[in-house]
Scaffold this motif. Structure first.
Motif, PDB file in Angstrom:
ATOM      1  N   LEU A  78       7.714 -17.875  -6.603  1.00  0.00           N
ATOM      2  CA  LEU A  78       7.825 -17.236  -7.921  1.00  0.00           C
ATOM      3  C   LEU A  78       8.944 -16.204  -7.932  1.00  0.00           C
ATOM      4  O   LEU A  78       9.721 -16.135  -8.887  1.00  0.00           O
ATOM      5  N   VAL A  79       9.032 -15.418  -6.880  1.00  0.00           N
ATOM      6  CA  VAL A  79      10.102 -14.417  -6.795  1.00  0.00           C
ATOM      7  C   VAL A  79      11.458 -15.114  -6.776  1.00  0.00           C
ATOM      8  O   VAL A  79      12.394 -14.696  -7.452  1.00  0.00           O
TER       9      VAL A  79
ATOM     10  N   ARG B 131      14.244  -7.401  -5.743  1.00  0.00           N
ATOM     11  CA  ARG B 131      14.791  -7.756  -4.426  1.00  0.00           C
ATOM     12  C   ARG B 131      14.236  -6.841  -3.330  1.00  0.00           C
ATOM     13  O   ARG B 131      14.243  -7.198  -2.159  1.00  0.00           O
ATOM     14  N   LYS B 132      13.727  -5.678  -3.702  1.00  0.00           N
ATOM     15  CA  LYS B 132      13.138  -4.743  -2.725  1.00  0.00           C
ATOM     16  C   LYS B 132      11.695  -5.109  -2.367  1.00  0.00           C
ATOM     17  O   LYS B 132      11.130  -4.541  -1.440  1.00  0.00           O
ATOM     18  N   PHE B 133      11.104  -6.042  -3.102  1.00  0.00           N
ATOM     19  CA  PHE B 133       9.731  -6.481  -2.807  1.00  0.00           C
ATOM     20  C   PHE B 133       9.721  -7.138  -1.438  1.00  0.00           C
ATOM     21  O   PHE B 133      10.470  -8.078  -1.176  1.00  0.00           O
TER      22      PHE B 133
ATOM     23  N   LYS C 282       4.611  -7.451   1.426  1.00  0.00           N
ATOM     24  CA  LYS C 282       3.554  -6.820   2.225  1.00  0.00           C
ATOM     25  C   LYS C 282       2.244  -6.798   1.446  1.00  0.00           C
ATOM     26  O   LYS C 282       1.190  -6.547   2.014  1.00  0.00           O
ATOM     27  N   SER C 283       2.335  -7.022   0.157  1.00  0.00           N
ATOM     28  CA  SER C 283       1.170  -7.141  -0.726  1.00  0.00           C
ATOM     29  C   SER C 283       1.421  -8.352  -1.608  1.00  0.00           C
ATOM     30  O   SER C 283       2.457  -9.002  -1.507  1.00  0.00           O
ATOM     31  N   SER C 284       0.489  -8.629  -2.500  1.00  0.00           N
ATOM     32  CA  SER C 284       0.716  -9.729  -3.438  1.00  0.00           C
ATOM     33  C   SER C 284       1.717  -9.283  -4.502  1.00  0.00           C
ATOM     34  O   SER C 284       1.917  -8.079  -4.737  1.00  0.00           O
ATOM     35  N   LEU C 285       2.332 -10.241  -5.144  1.00  0.00           N
ATOM     36  CA  LEU C 285       3.270  -9.937  -6.228  1.00  0.00           C
ATOM     37  C   LEU C 285       2.553  -9.187  -7.344  1.00  0.00           C
ATOM     38  O   LEU C 285       3.087  -8.219  -7.891  1.00  0.00           O
ATOM     39  N   ASN C 286       1.327  -9.583  -7.659  1.00  0.00           N
ATOM     40  CA  ASN C 286       0.572  -8.897  -8.716  1.00  0.00           C
ATOM     41  C   ASN C 286       0.337  -7.428  -8.370  1.00  0.00           C
ATOM     42  O   ASN C 286       0.466  -6.559  -9.227  1.00  0.00           O
ATOM     43  N   THR C 287      -0.031  -7.150  -7.122  1.00  0.00           N
ATOM     44  CA  THR C 287      -0.277  -5.771  -6.708  1.00  0.00           C
ATOM     45  C   THR C 287       1.001  -4.950  -6.820  1.00  0.00           C
ATOM     46  O   THR C 287       0.994  -3.839  -7.346  1.00  0.00           O
ATOM     47  N   TRP C 288       2.097  -5.505  -6.333  1.00  0.00           N
ATOM     48  CA  TRP C 288       3.372  -4.801  -6.395  1.00  0.00           C
ATOM     49  C   TRP C 288       3.781  -4.549  -7.851  1.00  0.00           C
ATOM     50  O   TRP C 288       4.187  -3.442  -8.201  1.00  0.00           O
ATOM     51  N   LEU C 289       3.660  -5.577  -8.702  1.00  0.00           N
ATOM     52  CA  LEU C 289       4.000  -5.403 -10.120  1.00  0.00           C
ATOM     53  C   LEU C 289       3.116  -4.363 -10.789  1.00  0.00           C
ATOM     54  O   LEU C 289       3.578  -3.602 -11.643  1.00  0.00           O
ATOM     55  N   THR C 290       1.854  -4.302 -10.398  1.00  0.00           N
ATOM     56  CA  THR C 290       0.934  -3.312 -10.957  1.00  0.00           C
ATOM     57  C   THR C 290       1.420  -1.900 -10.644  1.00  0.00           C
ATOM     58  O   THR C 290       1.496  -1.038 -11.529  1.00  0.00           O
ATOM     59  N   VAL C 291       1.755  -1.652  -9.400  1.00  0.00           N
ATOM     60  CA  VAL C 291       2.216  -0.324  -8.987  1.00  0.00           C
ATOM     61  C   VAL C 291       3.505   0.047  -9.706  1.00  0.00           C
ATOM     62  O   VAL C 291       3.633   1.149 -10.253  1.00  0.00           O
ATOM     63  N   ILE C 292       4.454  -0.871  -9.745  1.00  0.00           N
ATOM     64  CA  ILE C 292       5.737  -0.603 -10.398  1.00  0.00           C
ATOM     65  C   ILE C 292       5.532  -0.409 -11.899  1.00  0.00           C
ATOM     66  O   ILE C 292       6.139   0.482 -12.503  1.00  0.00           O
TER      67      ILE C 292
END
Length: 97
Positions: free
Chosen positions: A17-18, A75-77, A80-90
């Motif tokens: 997906l990324v 690109r910095k992802f 280390k976590s799921s994409l959903n978790t990272w998107l949530t934080v951002i």
């Protein structure tokens, strides 16, 4: 988006997906921002703004924020976590700002 395409995107791992997002695949963009993460974005927007009136506009602003400078933030992802978790934080950081 057709249910068949949603099922296809649902089956993809985060790395794929990324890769599609970085390639500006518009179906992948629509899937991630308006299907896969729609409920999460709605919850964050409601929590931050106590309103859902401009949800699609705010999601579009978040998309534009992420895709700035050739998707530099995405690109910095580091997976280390799921994409959903990272998107949530951002997204939380973005909407609070």
């Amino acid at each position: 988006m057709y249910d068949r395409r949603i099922a296809y995107f649902d089956s993809l791992p985060d790395r794929e997906l990324v890769r599609l997002l970085l390639a500006n695949d518009q179906e992948a963009v629509e899937y991630v921002f308006f299907h896969r993460c729609n409920a999460m974005f709605a919850h964050i927007i409601h929590s931050v703004f106590q309103s859902q009136g401009k949800k699609e506009e705010l999601i579009t602003e978040f998309y534009l924020y992420l895709c700035e400078n050739d998707w530099n933030r995405l690109r910095k992802f580091e997976f280390k976590s799921s994409l959903n978790t990272w998107l949530t934080v951002i997204a939380i950081r973005f909407f609070k700002k």
